[in-house]
Design a protein around this motif. Structure first.
Motif, PDB file in Angstrom:
ATOM      1  N   ILE A   1      41.419  47.823  46.461  1.00 58.05           N
ATOM      2  CA  ILE A   1      41.781  48.721  47.561  1.00 58.05           C
ATOM      3  C   ILE A   1      41.739  50.168  47.073  1.00 58.05           C
ATOM      4  CG2 ILE A   1      43.696  49.405  49.086  1.00 58.05           C
ATOM      5  CD1 ILE A   1      42.240  46.752  49.851  1.00 58.05           C
TER       6      ILE A   1
ATOM      7  N   GLY B   1      45.555  54.565  48.705  1.00 60.50           N
ATOM      8  CA  GLY B   1      44.752  54.038  49.815  1.00 60.50           C
ATOM      9  C   GLY B   1      45.508  53.162  50.788  1.00 60.50           C
TER      10      GLY B   1
ATOM     11  N   ARG C   1      41.981  44.828  54.204  1.00 64.73           N
ATOM     12  CA  ARG C   1      42.055  44.751  52.736  1.00 64.73           C
ATOM     13  C   ARG C   1      40.994  43.802  52.185  1.00 64.73           C
ATOM     14  NH1 ARG C   1      46.798  47.052  50.427  1.00 64.73           N
ATOM     15  NH2 ARG C   1      46.780  45.648  48.648  1.00 64.73           N
TER      16      ARG C   1
ATOM     17  N   LYS D   1      37.696  45.619  52.351  1.00 59.82           N
ATOM     18  CA  LYS D   1      37.632  46.704  51.362  1.00 59.82           C
ATOM     19  C   LYS D   1      37.485  46.159  49.936  1.00 59.82           C
ATOM     20  CE  LYS D   1      39.861  50.445  53.905  1.00 59.82           C
ATOM     21  NZ  LYS D   1      41.073  51.289  54.040  1.00 59.82           N
ATOM     22  N   VAL D   2      38.093  45.013  49.676  1.00 60.23           N
ATOM     23  CA  VAL D   2      37.900  44.383  48.363  1.00 60.23           C
ATOM     24  C   VAL D   2      36.415  44.107  48.151  1.00 60.23           C
ATOM     25  CG1 VAL D   2      38.256  42.236  47.065  1.00 60.23           C
ATOM     26  CG2 VAL D   2      40.205  43.379  48.141  1.00 60.23           C
TER      27      VAL D   2
ATOM     28  N   SER E   1      44.917  45.080  44.617  1.00 65.81           N
ATOM     29  CA  SER E   1      45.326  46.487  44.637  1.00 65.81           C
ATOM     30  C   SER E   1      44.264  47.377  43.996  1.00 65.81           C
ATOM     31  CB  SER E   1      46.650  46.667  43.890  1.00 65.81           C
ATOM     32  OG  SER E   1      47.694  46.071  44.610  1.00 65.81           O
TER      33      SER E   1
ATOM     34  N   ARG F   1      40.069  51.350  44.487  1.00 63.37           N
ATOM     35  CA  ARG F   1      38.693  51.765  44.168  1.00 63.37           C
ATOM     36  C   ARG F   1      37.923  52.090  45.448  1.00 63.37           C
ATOM     37  NH1 ARG F   1      35.960  53.701  39.615  1.00 63.37           N
ATOM     38  NH2 ARG F   1      34.441  54.740  40.912  1.00 63.37           N
ATOM     39  N   TRP F   2      38.199  51.315  46.494  1.00 64.92           N
ATOM     40  CA  TRP F   2      37.550  51.610  47.780  1.00 64.92           C
ATOM     41  C   TRP F   2      37.920  53.031  48.219  1.00 64.92           C
ATOM     42  CZ3 TRP F   2      38.480  53.303  52.637  1.00 64.92           C
ATOM     43  CH2 TRP F   2      37.479  53.083  53.593  1.00 64.92           C
TER      44      TRP F   2
ATOM     45  N   SER G   1      33.868  45.470  49.628  1.00 67.42           N
ATOM     46  CA  SER G   1      33.124  46.728  49.563  1.00 67.42           C
ATOM     47  C   SER G   1      33.293  47.405  48.207  1.00 67.42           C
ATOM     48  CB  SER G   1      33.616  47.652  50.693  1.00 67.42           C
ATOM     49  OG  SER G   1      33.044  48.916  50.576  1.00 67.42           O
ATOM     50  N   ALA G   2      34.524  47.453  47.711  1.00 70.27           N
ATOM     51  CA  ALA G   2      34.774  48.102  46.418  1.00 70.27           C
ATOM     52  C   ALA G   2      34.023  47.396  45.307  1.00 70.27           C
ATOM     53  CB  ALA G   2      36.273  48.108  46.120  1.00 70.27           C
TER      54      ALA G   2
ATOM     55  N   GLU H   1      49.394  51.140  45.181  1.00 69.82           N
ATOM     56  CA  GLU H   1      48.028  51.574  44.939  1.00 69.82           C
ATOM     57  C   GLU H   1      47.672  52.703  45.904  1.00 69.82           C
ATOM     58  OE1 GLU H   1      48.992  48.668  45.987  1.00 69.82           O
ATOM     59  OE2 GLU H   1      47.751  47.850  47.614  1.00 69.82           O
TER      60      GLU H   1
END
Lengths: 322, 313
Positions: free
Chosen positions: B299, B255, A23, A26-27, B296, B301-302, A29-30, B253
């Motif tokens: 996550i 994902g 997580r 991914k945070v 959230s 958006r990823w 990366s997003a 969320e």
């Protein structure tokens, strides 16, 4: 002109479990960051702290690399403090004393090189670029440095830098923080003069330098040819009372807030009252074709994801136009 | 030009010296909230009628003032406004015909206040709680349909679609009830809004419902769930969403590994039917189990960027 490469420091996340690590990555990366800086550490709370822990947690360094890539990132760098004892490697660990790897002590230099080698090898396997190290211990542990001491430390980093570059193609970069015994542009200049530009670069940490009363834009303008790595974070306060000199300044000043009761030293870029002139710095970096990583940081903050998003907003909506 | 634009459904909590608060307690917090949403590439906002006409109008002078605030931050549009009467009262209950004039007047007032904002959707919860609406008979659904046909005709005169969002705890929740509702409502006036988690909790496959009503679909709330309501908790007073005995948090969320909605299948269906427009991300309540909205949203958006947008964008 090369595109600026943006990464994020994982240090503010507390993520012992795999899904927490996923997580956190991914945070980043997003938010549009593409690299991650890891932090050396040991023990069960630092699963990404060194190679054997990564192997224990992921099976192999290769599998960890694949995991990071599956989240949309790559490992950019490691922060490694050779004075920090590592469980399983340093008997000092159990006494809480610094490891016997001081760059100020010539007798420690080989141990310092050996300690750094493990991380250079790991970074090489992860396809990272920089090993980020504090060049000298904190001021409060030994007071002002003599010219001779700076030379001694420089010799140590020349050995480390030569090893990391020649054996692993990893650049060793010196990261001066707000408690460092290097206290001025003059001190930094000496360290740059005594180290070999082929092997040793500079990591500029915007907030740490600002707290120490040193303008990071001036540092970059003066040493831009040596700057190979950045930490971007902001601060609202300077250590005006010189509390870096007090015993255990890491606790009394940074954690406890010092005489002025500063509750939080490090802030996201764009924070109200932030002291760092990021647009000026980025303009200068672009002018000089800076091509290394910029690692955004905000540690510690109440909400790492919120901090990453606010930093991302600043990168995309302010610095992209600088 | 992309087929899909992403909006964010207006739920958020953030830390403050007073503990967790909604960002609408201060303009500085609203600024931080919007910067976070914009940083992730969201271009639109879904919000609530009560909030747009209430707090946001107080903070920014008017609905238009709020829209200007959003646009200054890079959110180009309020895509949808949500309106509901979660608890039925003596003068507001969609299944009671005698209350329809008052509900209609509320909706007409909302439309006048939204005039000129370019809003696409007026999202409604078709009835109040299930336990207050039951028994849900054919006649009940006809009464409810009559109300929304009337409201839908009126909102279209303002350029806004009335679109029905089927909470798992409302009176129109099962596949059969949904089918009758769309049979009794006029496709000219009443549209379908697909909330993936609400359908899934109710034991309804959102891909099937969307595929069936794609021609009437005017938008999506993309949120996930980890739980199907197999115990009939949807009909338990006092509040099935907030106080279900066995489930503390229904909505997640998109994902997460435990998510039950097949979003790739839904995205493929959206592609297959050539939907072009807004999809709104939603995750109502991560703080209920110790999470937070910022994380959230990242996550989710990823997942959008790395999974869903590769299917259709």
């Amino acid at each position: 002109m090369p595109e600026l490469r943006w990464g994020y420091g994982i240090s503010q996340w507390n993520c012992p479990r795999r899904e927490q690590q996923e997580r956190a990555l991914k945070v980043m990366s997003a938010c549009g960051f593409r690299g991650v800086e890891l932090r050396a550490g040991s023990g069960r709370w630092s699963p990404l702290g060194k190679a054997d822990l990564i192997e224990l947690n992921f099976g192999s360094v290769k599998k960890f690399k694949e995991f990071v890539e599956s989240c949309g990132l790559q490992v950019a760098s490691y922060y490694y403090d050779p004075l920090m004892p590592l469980e399983g490697e340093d008997s000092e660990f159990w006494r809480g004393a610094p490891a016997r790897r001081s760059p100020l002590n010539p007798a420690d230099h080989e141990r310092t090189v050996a300690g750094a080698r493990a991380f250079a090898k790991l970074l090489s396997e992860l396809r990272g670029t920089c090993l980020v190290v504090p060049p000298v211990p904190p001021y409060w542990t030994q007071a002002a440095l003599t010219d001779e001491q700076i030379k001694t430390a420089a010799e140590c980093w020349n050995k480390v830098g030569q090893m990391t570059k020649q054996d692993y193609n990893i650049t060793t970069v010196l990261h001066v923080d707000c408690l460092s015994a290097l206290r001025s542009l003059k001190d930094l200049g000496k360290m740059m003069e005594y180290t070999d530009p082929k092997f040793v670069g500079l990591a500029i940490d915007t907030a740490e330098l600002t707290i120490a009363g040193i303008n990071p834009v001036d540092v970059y303008d003066k040493f831009h040819d040596r700057a190979k790595h950045f930490h971007f974070k902001d601060t609202r306060n300077v250590d005006e009372l010189g509390e870096y000199k007090k015993p255990f300044a890491d606790f009394h000043l940074l954690d406890e807030g010092g005489e002025k009761h500063v509750e939080r030293w490090f802030w996201e870029m764009g924070t109200a009252g932030g002291l760092v002139d990021f647009p000026a710095l980025v303009k200068s970096m672009k002018r000089n074709n800076y091509d290394g990583w910029i690692i955004a940081e905000s540690d510690p903050s109440p909400n790492p994801a919120q901090s990453a998003m606010l930093n991302a907003w600043y990168v995309k909506c302010v610095l992209a136009k600088a | 030009m992309s087929n899909i634009k992403w909006a964010y459904m207006d739920h958020w909590m953030m830390e403050s010296p007073r503990g967790l608060v909604e960002p609408n307690v201060s303009r500085q917090y609203m600024d931080q909230y919007m910067k976070q949403i914009v940083a992730l590439g969201f271009e639109g906002l879904d919000t609530f009628v009560f909030r747009l006409l209430g707090r946001y109008s107080q903070m920014f002078g008017s609905p238009k003032g709020f829209q200007h605030f959003l646009q200054d931050h890079g959110i180009g549009k309020i895509v949808s406004v949500f309106h509901a009467y979660p608890y039925a009262t003596k003068d507001r209950a969609a299944h009671i015909r005698a209350t329809h004039d008052d509900i209609f007047a509320d909706c007409a007032g909302a439309m006048q206040a939204c005039e000129g904002l370019g809003i696409d959707n007026f999202i409604i919860m078709p009835t109040s709680t299930y336990f207050q609406t039951e028994p849900v008979t054919d006649e009940t659904i006809k009464i409810v349909a009559d109300l929304w046909n009337r409201v839908g005709k009126m909102t279209l005169e303002h350029g806004i679609k009335t679109t029905s969002h089927h909470e798992f705890w409302c009176g129109i929740r099962s596949a059969e009830q949904i089918e009758k509702f769309y049979q009794y409502t006029d496709p000219q006036y009443v549209f379908y809004f697909c909330d993936a988690a609400q359908h899934t909790i109710a034991g309804v496959d959102p891909v099937e419902v969307y595929s069936k009503y794609h021609a009437r679909c005017s938008g999506f709330h993309f949120k996930d769930t980890h739980t199907v309501d197999t115990k009939g908790e949807y009909r338990l007073p006092p509040d099935a969403e907030l106080m279900a005995p066995s489930v503390k948090r229904w909505f997640w969320e998109i994902g997460t590994p435990e998510g039950l909605v097949d979003f790739p299948a839904l995205m493929n269906a959206i592609k297959r039917f050539g939907y072009r427009g807004w999809i709104s991300l939603e995750h109502d309540g991560p703080d209920r189990t110790g999470g937070n909205y910022a994380e959230s949203t990242c996550i989710a958006r990823w997942y959008i960027d790395n999974v869903l947008s590769k299917i259709y964008s």
